[in-house]
Design an enzyme around this catalytic site. Structure first.
Site, PDB file in Angstrom:
ATOM      1  N   SER A   4      27.166  58.978  51.726  1.00 24.00           N
ATOM      2  CA  SER A   4      25.748  59.260  51.901  1.00 24.00           C
ATOM      3  C   SER A   4      25.204  60.090  50.749  1.00 24.00           C
ATOM      4  CB  SER A   4      25.530  60.006  53.223  1.00 24.00           C
ATOM      5  OG  SER A   4      26.009  59.260  54.306  1.00 24.00           O
TER       6      SER A   4
ATOM      7  N   SER B 199      25.729  54.068  54.387  1.00 25.30           N
ATOM      8  CA  SER B 199      25.413  55.158  53.473  1.00 25.30           C
ATOM      9  C   SER B 199      24.114  55.810  53.933  1.00 25.30           C
ATOM     10  CB  SER B 199      25.263  54.638  52.041  1.00 25.30           C
ATOM     11  OG  SER B 199      24.949  55.679  51.153  1.00 25.30           O
TER      12      SER B 199
ATOM     13  N   GLU C 143      21.145  57.915  53.607  1.00 27.41           N
ATOM     14  CA  GLU C 143      20.417  58.469  52.466  1.00 27.41           C
ATOM     15  C   GLU C 143      19.079  59.022  52.936  1.00 27.41           C
ATOM     16  OE1 GLU C 143      20.846  54.939  50.263  1.00 27.41           O
ATOM     17  OE2 GLU C 143      22.712  55.570  49.325  1.00 27.41           O
TER      18      GLU C 143
END
Length: 384
Positions: A262, A300, A302
């Site tokens: 991340s 991931s 973000e």
């Protein structure tokens, strides 16, 4: 007497060396824009950054015992105060956590410290920041909201760290808060970024800044990232396919294959902006991380937060609030600064990070500096 002088000289040399650790620009990486004095988020006046890094043990994973490769990072937008600041957030990929968001969404303001740590320690860090704020800022009222709604975000360090051992304690967070300061910011294997990976090289903590002028007035924007994402073949540095060029230095994973990590990004500026304008700034972070090659893999998380240190002013009765803001038509320099500083903060993370071995002897290698320089020269992108 001479012996003492030699010792003092040796210690001084160590301090100077620590302060002159190379960064992306020192290695000849060509980057756009004009950085602030420190090229860090602390170039924005009043912002303080603090860390607690925990590195303990080696060898086989024993949950609750280690090895430990983790920590906590705190960012204090208004120093050690409870003052508020305009803020907005943006989720590029929501496979992650950032607390305190509903309050920011409705009020357009954050207040108090921001924490970044590993995935399983968000609750501990949140409670520790709240308790620290209560002890520092409570006025003893019957209705006391000094604990607040702390903003805490995370990335996953379970490749190197005993993440299920819950090694972050309140005392670690308080230490980071009490020791937070302005000035140069450490990068790489520190704080919440201690156990992170980035494009299958060692990742961690990174920062950068930009200065820009609007209507004759100079402003500063700084970015801080906790970076833990990306596949090796995706890595681009200043337009060069560095990840595809480097065949060696592959991570050693002696446990199941990882999913992608991340990115938590904090953008701060002293430019006066409304919360809806800060939302536009937060969105531009996506362009900055994409310059380094990522396409935001599944899993991931973000999440980005943008804030301004130029808070609105209330009248004495707090019945009227006045904002001084830049018009939207003047925001392009801010958008560009966000993209440029985000890109450089990621590269600074890679340059600063060092090899690290963690649980089960998993090992992630640092981006090799000389190899990077050779590749930049190959593509005529090396800046002397």
């Amino acid at each position: 007497m001479k012996r003492i002088s030699i010792v003092v000289l040796f210690i001084t040399t160590l301090i100077v060396t620590a302060q002159t650790k190379p960064r992306a620009r020192d290695l000849g990486v060509p980057l756009e824009g004009i950085p602030g004095t420190l090229n860090a988020i602390t170039d924005v006046p009043g912002i303080e950054v603090g860390y607690k890094t925990i590195i303990q043990g080696t060898g086989k994973l024993e949950p609750g015992k280690g090895p430990v490769r983790t920590g906590v990072t705190v960012i204090l937008p208004k120093g050690k105060t409870a003052k508020s600041y305009p803020a907005a957030w943006y989720s590029l990929n929501g496979d992650g956590e950032m607390t305190g968001i509903p309050n920011i969404e409705d009020y357009g303001l954050g207040y108090g410290p921001i924490g970044i740590t590993n995935t399983n320690s968000v609750g501990t860090v949140r409670d520790a920041i709240g308790e620290w704020s209560y002890r520092k800022f409570s006025e003893g009222d019957f209705i006391d909201f000094s604990f607040g709604l702390p903003i805490v975000a995370e990335t996953w360090d379970g490749l190197l760290n005993d993440i299920n051992g819950f090694h972050i304690k309140k005392e670690h967070v308080w230490e980071a808060l009490d020791n937070a300061k302005t000035g140069p910011v450490q990068e790489g294997n520190v704080g919440g970024g201690t156990g992170m990976a980035l494009y299958h090289f060692k990742g961690g903590s990174g920062t950068a800044s930009r200065t820009f002028t609007i209507d004759g007035k100079q402003y500063t924007l700084g970015v801080f990232i906790q970076a833990n994402f990306g596949g090796r073949s995706d890595l681009m540095i200043s337009g060069v396919p560095v990840g595809k060029e480097i065949k060696d230095y592959k991570p050693v994973f002696n446990n199941p294959k990882r999913k992608d990590g991340s990115a938590i990004v904090i953008v701060a500026t002293d430019a006066p902006l409304l919360p809806n304008q800060l939302k536009l700034v937060a969105k531009r972070v996506a362009h900055g991380i994409s310059r380094t090659g990522t396409f935001s893999n599944d899993s991931s998380g973000e999440i980005f937060l943008a804030l301004s240190t130029a808070e609105p002013v209330n009248n004495e009765k707090e019945t009227m609030q006045t904002w001084n803001v830049l018009p939207k038509e003047q925001l392009n320099p801010i958008f560009k600064a966000t993209v440029q500083a985000t890109e450089e903060a990621i590269i600074n993370t890679l340059v600063a990070a060092e090899d690290m071995e963690g649980i089960n002897n998993n090992k992630i290698f640092a981006l090799p500096h000389e190899v990077l320089q050779t590749i930049l020269k190959k593509y005529n992108r090396y800046k002397k």
